[in-house]
Design a protein around this motif. Structure first.
Motif, PDB file in Angstrom:
ATOM      1  N   HIS A 197       0.763  -0.897  -0.019  1.00 16.73           N
ATOM      2  CA  HIS A 197      -0.089   0.026  -0.025  1.00 16.73           C
ATOM      3  C   HIS A 197       0.747   1.502  -0.231  1.00 16.73           C
ATOM      4  O   HIS A 197       0.362   2.412   0.119  1.00 16.73           O
ATOM      5  N   VAL A 198       2.190   1.137  -0.150  1.00 20.72           N
ATOM      6  CA  VAL A 198       2.950   2.110  -0.600  1.00 20.72           C
ATOM      7  C   VAL A 198       2.927   2.777  -2.163  1.00 20.72           C
ATOM      8  O   VAL A 198       2.629   1.631  -2.969  1.00 20.72           O
ATOM      9  N   LEU A 199       2.583   3.782  -2.287  1.00 21.43           N
ATOM     10  CA  LEU A 199       2.521   4.539  -3.764  1.00 21.43           C
ATOM     11  C   LEU A 199       3.938   4.076  -4.564  1.00 21.43           C
ATOM     12  O   LEU A 199       4.927   4.487  -3.993  1.00 21.43           O
ATOM     13  N   ASP A 200       3.862   3.619  -5.802  1.00 24.40           N
ATOM     14  CA  ASP A 200       4.742   3.615  -6.679  1.00 24.40           C
ATOM     15  C   ASP A 200       4.424   4.460  -7.932  1.00 24.40           C
ATOM     16  O   ASP A 200       3.523   4.428  -8.461  1.00 24.40           O
ATOM     17  N   VAL A 201       5.740   5.239  -8.167  1.00 24.46           N
ATOM     18  CA  VAL A 201       5.549   6.192  -9.263  1.00 24.46           C
ATOM     19  C   VAL A 201       6.133   5.604 -10.602  1.00 24.46           C
ATOM     20  O   VAL A 201       7.180   5.123 -10.468  1.00 24.46           O
ATOM     21  N   HIS A 202       5.250   5.179 -11.342  1.00 25.67           N
ATOM     22  CA  HIS A 202       5.861   4.603 -12.701  1.00 25.67           C
ATOM     23  C   HIS A 202       6.111   5.807 -13.682  1.00 25.67           C
ATOM     24  O   HIS A 202       5.098   6.339 -14.155  1.00 25.67           O
ATOM     25  N   ILE A 203       7.172   5.836 -14.510  1.00 27.82           N
ATOM     26  CA  ILE A 203       7.229   6.730 -15.764  1.00 27.82           C
ATOM     27  C   ILE A 203       8.075   5.798 -16.878  1.00 27.82           C
ATOM     28  O   ILE A 203       9.064   5.290 -16.532  1.00 27.82           O
ATOM     29  N   ARG A 204       7.437   6.087 -17.882  1.00 30.96           N
ATOM     30  CA  ARG A 204       7.823   5.461 -19.243  1.00 30.96           C
ATOM     31  C   ARG A 204       8.645   6.694 -20.003  1.00 30.96           C
ATOM     32  O   ARG A 204       7.740   7.697 -20.348  1.00 30.96           O
ATOM     33  N   PRO A 205       9.922   6.694 -19.837  1.00 29.84           N
ATOM     34  CA  PRO A 205      10.748   7.739 -20.386  1.00 29.84           C
ATOM     35  C   PRO A 205      10.396   8.118 -22.145  1.00 29.84           C
ATOM     36  O   PRO A 205      10.209   7.089 -22.782  1.00 29.84           O
ATOM     37  N   ASP A 206      10.310   9.177 -22.253  1.00 33.01           N
ATOM     38  CA  ASP A 206      10.296   9.672 -23.850  1.00 33.01           C
ATOM     39  C   ASP A 206      11.565   9.028 -24.659  1.00 33.01           C
ATOM     40  O   ASP A 206      11.360   8.707 -25.837  1.00 33.01           O
ATOM     41  N   ASP A 207      12.581   9.266 -23.817  1.00 34.71           N
ATOM     42  CA  ASP A 207      13.859   8.938 -24.475  1.00 34.71           C
ATOM     43  C   ASP A 207      14.721   8.004 -23.532  1.00 34.71           C
ATOM     44  O   ASP A 207      15.536   8.440 -22.776  1.00 34.71           O
ATOM     45  N   PRO A 208      14.460   6.650 -23.662  1.00 34.92           N
ATOM     46  CA  PRO A 208      14.992   5.721 -22.607  1.00 34.92           C
ATOM     47  C   PRO A 208      16.358   5.524 -22.672  1.00 34.92           C
ATOM     48  O   PRO A 208      17.185   5.901 -21.736  1.00 34.92           O
ATOM     49  N   ALA A 209      16.994   5.978 -23.590  1.00 35.83           N
ATOM     50  CA  ALA A 209      18.420   5.873 -23.974  1.00 35.83           C
ATOM     51  C   ALA A 209      19.040   6.824 -23.248  1.00 35.83           C
ATOM     52  O   ALA A 209      20.243   6.978 -22.998  1.00 35.83           O
ATOM     53  N   ALA A 210      18.202   8.119 -23.195  1.00 34.89           N
ATOM     54  CA  ALA A 210      19.116   9.287 -22.601  1.00 34.89           C
ATOM     55  C   ALA A 210      18.889   9.545 -20.949  1.00 34.89           C
ATOM     56  O   ALA A 210      19.182  10.581 -20.441  1.00 34.89           O
ATOM     57  N   VAL A 211      18.090   8.507 -20.466  1.00 35.79           N
ATOM     58  CA  VAL A 211      17.666   8.664 -18.977  1.00 35.79           C
ATOM     59  C   VAL A 211      19.079   8.721 -18.241  1.00 35.79           C
ATOM     60  O   VAL A 211      19.776   7.644 -18.306  1.00 35.79           O
ATOM     61  N   ASN A 212      19.133   9.601 -17.389  1.00 34.62           N
ATOM     62  CA  ASN A 212      20.272   9.952 -16.448  1.00 34.62           C
ATOM     63  C   ASN A 212      19.539  10.678 -15.271  1.00 34.62           C
ATOM     64  O   ASN A 212      19.368  11.840 -15.372  1.00 34.62           O
ATOM     65  N   LEU A 213      19.537  10.014 -14.071  1.00 34.46           N
ATOM     66  CA  LEU A 213      18.732  10.377 -12.929  1.00 34.46           C
ATOM     67  C   LEU A 213      19.735  11.236 -11.780  1.00 34.46           C
ATOM     68  O   LEU A 213      19.480  11.672 -10.663  1.00 34.46           O
ATOM     69  N   ALA A 214      21.155  11.265 -12.241  1.00 36.66           N
ATOM     70  CA  ALA A 214      22.188  11.986 -11.643  1.00 36.66           C
ATOM     71  C   ALA A 214      21.831  13.356 -11.144  1.00 36.66           C
ATOM     72  O   ALA A 214      21.623  14.238 -12.324  1.00 36.66           O
ATOM     73  N   GLY A 215      21.814  13.709 -10.123  1.00 41.46           N
ATOM     74  CA  GLY A 215      21.456  15.311  -9.809  1.00 41.46           C
ATOM     75  C   GLY A 215      20.147  15.635  -9.974  1.00 41.46           C
ATOM     76  O   GLY A 215      19.708  16.840  -9.905  1.00 41.46           O
ATOM     77  N   ILE A 216      19.169  14.723 -10.203  1.00 38.24           N
ATOM     78  CA  ILE A 216      17.950  14.948 -10.345  1.00 38.24           C
ATOM     79  C   ILE A 216      17.087  14.512  -9.168  1.00 38.24           C
ATOM     80  O   ILE A 216      17.222  13.475  -8.602  1.00 38.24           O
TER      81      ILE A 216
END
Length: 275
Positions: free
Chosen positions: A98-117
Motif C-alpha cells: 500500500h505504498v505508492l509506486d510512481v511509474h514513468i515511461r521515459p520519452d527517451d529511454p536511452a538518454a535517462v540519467n537520474l544523477a542530480g535530479i
C-alpha cells in the motif's frame, strides 16, 4: 541522486496572499501575536482518532493516477542537470504494501540519467486551479528500478495519516537535487472515487469556540480563518462536518504530527475542490 524529503511554504504568507486575491473578500489583519495551538476536539475525544478514521481508498495493484511529465519554463539553472531531463508518461500505482509506486515511461529511454535530479510529489498545483490555503505537502520519490517493459519504478512513501486518499497531491515536480527550481512537472489526474460524495459544508453561524471569519469565492464557501480559542470540534460543528471530514479537507494539519490542530489567524480549507 533521487532522495526523499519534505518542505513547506509559509502558511501565514500563503493565507494572506490568497485571502487578498479571492473575489469578494476582505484581507484580514495579521494576528497581533504568534499563532498558538488551540484545543482540538470535544473533551472526551482522542485527538489522534481523527487521523485514524481518515478514509483509505487504496487497493493494491490499482493504477489510481496518471499524468505527463514535461518540461516547463524555469529560471536559469547552472550545471548540466537540465541537459538530461526525465520526461514521459506517469502512472501512480498502489504497491502490495500500500505504498505508492510512481511509474514513468521515459520519452527517451536511452538518454535517462537520474544523477542530480530529485522528484517530489506535492500539493502544489500547476493546472491553474486554486491552491489550498494550507501549507503544501512535499514527499520525495526514491529508489528507482526498471520494470521488464521499460518503465522506471520509484517508491513514494507518504508519511502521513492522510495517505489513504492521496488526491491532495496534485503534481509530480522535477528539480535539481537540493534545489527548489522546478524544470519539469506532471499534473496528476486521480481516478479514485470521492471519499465523501456530495460533501458541502454550510455555515450555521458563529458560536462559542468557532467565532472566526469565512471567506467566499463567489458563492463558494472557500476558507475559514480561526479566531483565538477556536477548537476543531466546534469549528467542524459550525459547518455541519465531522472532525474527521474537516481534517480530510486539510491534510496539511497533520504535517509533523498525527494530532491536528488549528492556528489562530491561519485559514483552513472548506472547499472539497481545493483539497
Amino acid at each position: 541522486m533521487i532522495h526523499g524529503g519534505m518542505k513547506a511554504a509559509s502558511a501565514a504568507a500563503c493565507a494572506a496572499t490568497l485571502l487578498a486575491l479571492v473575489s469578494g473578500c476582505t484581507l484580514l489583519d495579521a494576528p497581533a501575536h504568534p499563532a498558538t495551538r488551540s484545543a482540538t476536539s470535544s473533551p472526551d475525544a482522542d485527538p489522534s482518532a481523527n487521523a485514524q478514521q481518515l478514509p483509505n481508498l487504496l487497493v493494491a495493484g490499482q493504477t489510481i493516477g496518471t499524468g505527463q511529465l514535461k518540461l516547463v519554463s524555469h529560471d536559469p539553472i547552472p550545471g548540466t542537470v537540465t541537459d538530461h531531463p526525465l520526461t514521459g508518461a506517469v502512472r501512480i500505482v498502489v504497491g502490495e504494501d500500500h505504498v505508492l509506486d510512481v511509474h514513468i515511461r521515459p520519452d527517451d529511454p536511452a538518454a535517462v540519467n537520474l544523477a542530480g535530479i530529485q522528484l517530489m510529489l506535492t500539493g502544489k498545483r500547476h493546472d491553474g486551479r486554486p491552491e489550498n490555503i494550507q501549507d503544501q505537502n512535499y514527499y520525495g520519490v526514491v529508489t528507482a528500478t526498471t520494470s521488464t517493459d521499460g518503465e522506471l519504478v520509484m517508491r513514494a512513501p507518504l508519511d502521513s495519516p492522510a495517505a489513504g486518499d492521496p488526491t491532495f497531491l496534485h503534481s509530480l515536480e522535477e528539480s535539481p537535487d537540493g534545489d527548489a527550481r522546478v524544470f519539469a512537472v506532471a499534473t496528476l489526474d486521480w481516478t479514485l472515487p470521492p471519499a465523501y460524495p456530495g460533501l458541502a459544508p454550510l455555515d450555521h453561524g458563529s458560536e462559542a469556540n468557532a467565532r472566526g471569519r469565512t471567506v467566499l469565492d463567489g458563492s463558494t464557501l472557500a476558507y475559514y480563518v480561526p479566531s483565538e480559542g477556536d477548537t476543531l470540534y466546534q469549528v467542524s460543528r459550525r459547518f455541519g462536518l465531522t472532525e474527521t471530514q474537516l481534517v480530510w479537507l486539510n491534510p496539511e494539519l497533520l504535517i509533523g504530527s498525527p494530532q491536528p490542530y488549528l492556528k489562530y489567524g491561519i485559514g483552513v480549507n472548506l472547499d472539497p475542490a481545493r483539497r
